[in-house]
Design an enzyme around this catalytic site. Structure first.
Site, short mmCIF file in Angstrom:
data_model
loop_
_atom_site.label_atom_id
_atom_site.label_comp_id
_atom_site.label_asym_id
_atom_site.label_seq_id
_atom_site.Cartn_x
_atom_site.Cartn_y
_atom_site.Cartn_z
N LEU A 1 6.76 -52.12 -5.73
CA LEU A 1 7.64 -53.25 -6.10
C LEU A 1 7.37 -54.48 -5.23
O LEU A 1 8.12 -55.45 -5.28
CB LEU A 1 9.12 -52.84 -6.02
CG LEU A 1 9.52 -51.71 -6.98
CD1 LEU A 1 11.01 -51.42 -6.88
CD2 LEU A 1 9.15 -52.02 -8.43
N ILE B 1 7.59 -43.59 2.44
CA ILE B 1 6.33 -43.15 3.05
C ILE B 1 6.54 -42.47 4.40
O ILE B 1 5.63 -41.85 4.94
CB ILE B 1 5.30 -44.30 3.20
CG1 ILE B 1 5.91 -45.47 3.95
CG2 ILE B 1 4.77 -44.73 1.85
CD1 ILE B 1 4.86 -46.38 4.52
N TYR C 1 1.22 -56.53 12.95
CA TYR C 1 0.63 -56.33 11.61
C TYR C 1 -0.89 -56.18 11.75
O TYR C 1 -1.49 -55.23 11.24
CB TYR C 1 0.99 -57.52 10.74
CG TYR C 1 0.33 -57.60 9.38
CD1 TYR C 1 0.51 -56.60 8.43
CD2 TYR C 1 -0.44 -58.71 9.03
CE1 TYR C 1 -0.07 -56.70 7.17
CE2 TYR C 1 -1.03 -58.81 7.78
CZ TYR C 1 -0.84 -57.81 6.85
OH TYR C 1 -1.42 -57.93 5.62
N ILE D 1 -2.72 -63.80 -0.74
CA ILE D 1 -2.79 -63.63 -2.19
C ILE D 1 -1.75 -64.52 -2.86
O ILE D 1 -0.57 -64.53 -2.48
CB ILE D 1 -2.56 -62.15 -2.60
CG1 ILE D 1 -3.53 -61.22 -1.86
CG2 ILE D 1 -2.70 -62.00 -4.12
CD1 ILE D 1 -5.01 -61.50 -2.08
N1 SER Z 1 -0.65 -62.49 3.49
C1 SER Z 1 -0.63 -61.80 4.75
C2 SER Z 1 0.27 -62.43 5.72
O1 SER Z 1 0.39 -63.64 5.66
C3 SER Z 1 -2.01 -61.75 5.34
O2 SER Z 1 -2.64 -60.62 4.93
O3 SER Z 1 0.82 -61.78 6.56
#
Ligand code: SER
Length: 349
Positions: free
Chosen positions: A38, A81, A169, A199
């Site tokens: 989602l 998960i 991250y 994206i």
């Molecule tokens: N779109 C992601 C972010 O800005 C980068 O992979 O954290």
């Protein structure tokens, strides 16, 4: 038949079966499980895979209650998960062949809750990769431009280079890349990963540093004014969602022997906030105010400007279709429909 008996067949027998299938019938399409479905990418990938492999062969999962239209479009299961046995139950019951693991906390949100990011991005990945090893599943997990850091060459950034990210991250994604490669090397796990740029889609992302490049379209349509959280000259790699979805499908379908590495950069185009503003202004009136968010600017300043993707092009035919100029009118149209008639969610099915 082949799927069900796969784990109890000896290697030579398995090869014989594959040969039989190859010579006498079309191979059975894979059964795919998508985690975090989602989020920004899951339902669009599910739509594409269902059209290729069949509606019942793609199982969407997440921890949120899905809109009714998601339930009507094909199998959907609750899956946390962090609950390994719960995940295993779903993989076994649906006789899954391959997993696309999208669940992750993105860069900006990860900095706000490092403990949760460690749980979701690292513990969650441990569960997924271990289950893929046990049940001999192919695994795709996206990596990111966030897997690079200030010491990385920025323009262009090659596949194999210095990776010292400064976000949790990024750290978790480098770990994911390395663990995937290790499981491939050690256990033969069919692990595949592509490093996604930011994206851009009408389905909204959450908590990323590249999110402004989606928000700008909503603001252009709704108010004609955008407050940008990055400086006007911050150049980052970006990609339209259609190309991103094609990359997952292409990479998953690529015969194993054609892959020369497990993790590939993929690129489409790069732009700065000032450049996308100018492109959007060709179609609709838009004013912009730069209200720079220090945390996100600091993250963006450590990321690549342009990814080098020659290996993806050479090994599995990566060939993105969208440029910035081609994408902008599509996005304006999609966002307009989304706001006016909820067409985008309908488009997904
Ligand atoms: N779109 C992601 C972010 O800005 C980068 O992979 O954290």
């Amino acid at each position: 038949m082949l799927n069900r008996s796969r784990q109890i067949l000896s290697e030579p027998l398995r090869l014989q079966c594959c040969r039989y299938l190859a010579s006498d019938q079309k191979p059975t399409p894979p059964r795919t499980l998508i985690t975090g479905s989602l989020g920004q990418l899951g339902l669009t990938l599910a739509k594409e895979m269902r059209s290729r492999y069949g509606r019942e062969r793609v199982v969407c999962t997440d921890i949120r209650k899905p809109p009714k239209i998601v339930l009507q479009s094909g199998p959907y299961r609750y899956a946390n998960i962090l609950n390994k046995s719960g995940l295993e139950e779903i993989l076994v019951e649906h006789r899954i062949d391959q997993v696309v693991h999208f669940s992750a906390l993105l860069s900006a949100i990860g900095e706000q809750n490092v403990t949760l990011a460690l749980q979701v991005n690292i513990e969650g990945f441990h569960n997924i990769i271990d289950l893929c090893k046990i049940h001999e599943l192919k695994l795709f997990c996206p990596s990111t431009i966030g897997a690079f850091g200030p010491e990385t060459p920025k323009n262009p950034t090659p596949d194999l280079t210095l990776q010292r990210p400064k976000t949790i991250y990024g750290v978790s994604k480098v770990y994911m890349e390395l663990l995937g490669e290790y499981y491939h090397h050690r256990y033969g796990l069919d692990f595949r990963s592509a490093r996604f740029p930011g994206i851009i889609s009408a389905t909204t992302p959450g908590g990323g540093t590249t999110d402004y490049a989606v928000q700008i379209f909503y603001d252009a349509i709704e108010s004609g004014h955008h407050e940008c959280f990055l400086e006007p000259n911050t150049r980052l790699p970006m990609m339209y969602i259609s190309d991103c979805i094609q990359s997952v499908v292409q990479m998953m379908e690529c015969p194993a022997e054609e892959l020369t590495q497990r993790t590939y950069n993929i690129a489409a185009f790069s732009f700065t906030p000032a450049e996308i503003v100018a492109e959007v202004q060709k179609y609709v009136p838009l004013t912009v105010e730069y209200k720079v968010d220090k945390t996100r600017q600091k993250i963006a300043s450590t990321w690549p400007e342009v990814l080098e993707d020659k290996n993806a092009r050479k090994d599995w035919g990566w060939d993105p279709q969208y440029t910035l100029e081609k994408m902008v009118p599509y996005m304006l149209q999609k966002v307009k429909s989304q706001l006016h008639s909820e067409q985008v969610i309908k488009d997904l099915f």
